[in-house]
Design a protein around this motif. Structure first.
Motif, PDB file in Angstrom:
ATOM      1  N   ARG A 225       6.840   1.400  -2.351  1.00 47.99           N
ATOM      2  CA  ARG A 225       7.191   0.480  -1.268  1.00 47.99           C
ATOM      3  C   ARG A 225       6.863  -0.939  -1.713  1.00 47.99           C
TER       4      ARG A 225
ATOM      5  N   GLN B 289       9.506   6.556   0.168  1.00 45.07           N
ATOM      6  CA  GLN B 289       8.273   7.225   0.541  1.00 45.07           C
ATOM      7  C   GLN B 289       7.101   6.490  -0.114  1.00 45.07           C
ATOM      8  N   VAL B 290       6.082   6.228   0.672  1.00 43.91           N
ATOM      9  CA  VAL B 290       4.896   5.539   0.176  1.00 43.91           C
ATOM     10  C   VAL B 290       3.856   6.566  -0.248  1.00 43.91           C
ATOM     11  N   GLN B 291       3.252   6.320  -1.379  1.00 43.88           N
ATOM     12  CA  GLN B 291       2.149   7.162  -1.825  1.00 43.88           C
ATOM     13  C   GLN B 291       0.921   6.292  -2.078  1.00 43.88           C
TER      14      GLN B 291
ATOM     15  N   GLY C 120      -5.160   3.213   4.255  1.00 44.53           N
ATOM     16  CA  GLY C 120      -3.977   3.360   5.074  1.00 44.53           C
ATOM     17  C   GLY C 120      -3.050   2.176   4.854  1.00 44.53           C
TER      18      GLY C 120
ATOM     19  N   VAL D 137      -0.958   1.787  -4.565  1.00 45.47           N
ATOM     20  CA  VAL D 137       0.190   2.005  -3.685  1.00 45.47           C
ATOM     21  C   VAL D 137       1.460   2.087  -4.518  1.00 45.47           C
TER      22      VAL D 137
ATOM     23  N   ARG E 176       0.500  -0.017   6.070  1.00 50.33           N
ATOM     24  CA  ARG E 176       1.517  -0.264   7.080  1.00 50.33           C
ATOM     25  C   ARG E 176       2.486  -1.306   6.532  1.00 50.33           C
TER      26      ARG E 176
ATOM     27  N   TYR F 265      -1.356   2.654  11.127  1.00 43.68           N
ATOM     28  CA  TYR F 265      -1.081   2.833   9.697  1.00 43.68           C
ATOM     29  C   TYR F 265      -0.347   4.157   9.526  1.00 43.68           C
ATOM     30  N   GLY F 266       0.828   4.106   8.942  1.00 42.42           N
ATOM     31  CA  GLY F 266       1.658   5.296   8.879  1.00 42.42           C
ATOM     32  C   GLY F 266       1.534   6.112   7.615  1.00 42.42           C
ATOM     33  N   TYR F 267       0.858   5.559   6.630  1.00 40.66           N
ATOM     34  CA  TYR F 267       0.736   6.239   5.348  1.00 40.66           C
ATOM     35  C   TYR F 267      -0.727   6.250   4.933  1.00 40.66           C
ATOM     36  N   TRP F 268      -1.138   7.402   4.394  1.00 42.78           N
ATOM     37  CA  TRP F 268      -2.552   7.584   4.049  1.00 42.78           C
ATOM     38  C   TRP F 268      -2.695   8.264   2.695  1.00 42.78           C
TER      39      TRP F 268
END
Length: 124
Positions: free
Chosen positions: A27, A1-3, A97, A24, A99, A111-114
Motif C-alpha cells: 500500500r 492488500q496491506v501486510q 496497525g 508495511v 490505516r 485501523y483496518g490492517y494488523w
C-alpha cells in the motif's frame, strides 16, 4: 492488500531499552497512518503511540510519554518504536496497525490492517 510484519521483541530487564519495527507492504505508505498498540495477558488492547506517515506527527499514551519514541523511515516503509526505561508493566504483545488515511487516532477500531504482533517481556 496491506501486510504488516513486526519484529524486535524479546526478553529484557527493567530499565533496559528495546526497539520494535513494523514493515508495511502492499500500500502507499506516505499518505497513511500507523499506530502501535499492545495487549497484556488478560487485558484489552491499548494504544501506545501513533504517527502520521506524511507529516510525521506523533502521539503517545500518557503511560509511555517520555520513554517511548515512534518514528518512520518512508524509504524502507518501516515504522519503529524505540522503548527506553522499560518497566514490567510494559510487558505485552505489541501490534502495529495501519490505516490508509493521514490522520491517526488512538482507537484500534480505526485501523483496518494488523500485524501478527511481537512479544515484549520486561522482567523486574
Amino acid at each position: 492488500q496491506v501486510q504488516l510484519v513486526e519484529s524486535g521483541g524479546g526478553l529484557v530487564q527493567a530499565g533496559d531499552s528495546l526497539r520494535v519495527s513494523c514493515v508495511v507492504s502492499g500500500r502507499t505508505f506516505s499518505s497513511s497512518g500507523l499506530g502501535w498498540f499492545r495487549q497484556a495477558p488478560g487485558k484489552e488492547r491499548e494504544f501506545v503511540a501513533a504517527i502520521s506517515l506524511n507529516a510525521g506527527n506523533t502521539y503517545y499514551a500518557d503511560s509511555v510519554k517520555g520513554r517511548f519514541t515512534i518514528s518512520r523511515d518512508n524509504a524502507k516503509k518501516t515504522v519503529y518504536l524505540q522503548m527506553n526505561s522499560l518497566k514490567p508493566d510494559d510487558t505485552a504483545v505489541y501490534f502495529c496497525g495501519f490505516r490508509p488515511f493521514p490522520r491517526v487516532t488512538m482507537s484500534d477500531a480505526d485501523y483496518g490492517y494488523w500485524g501478527q504482533g511481537t512479544r515484549v517481556t520486561v522482567s523486574s
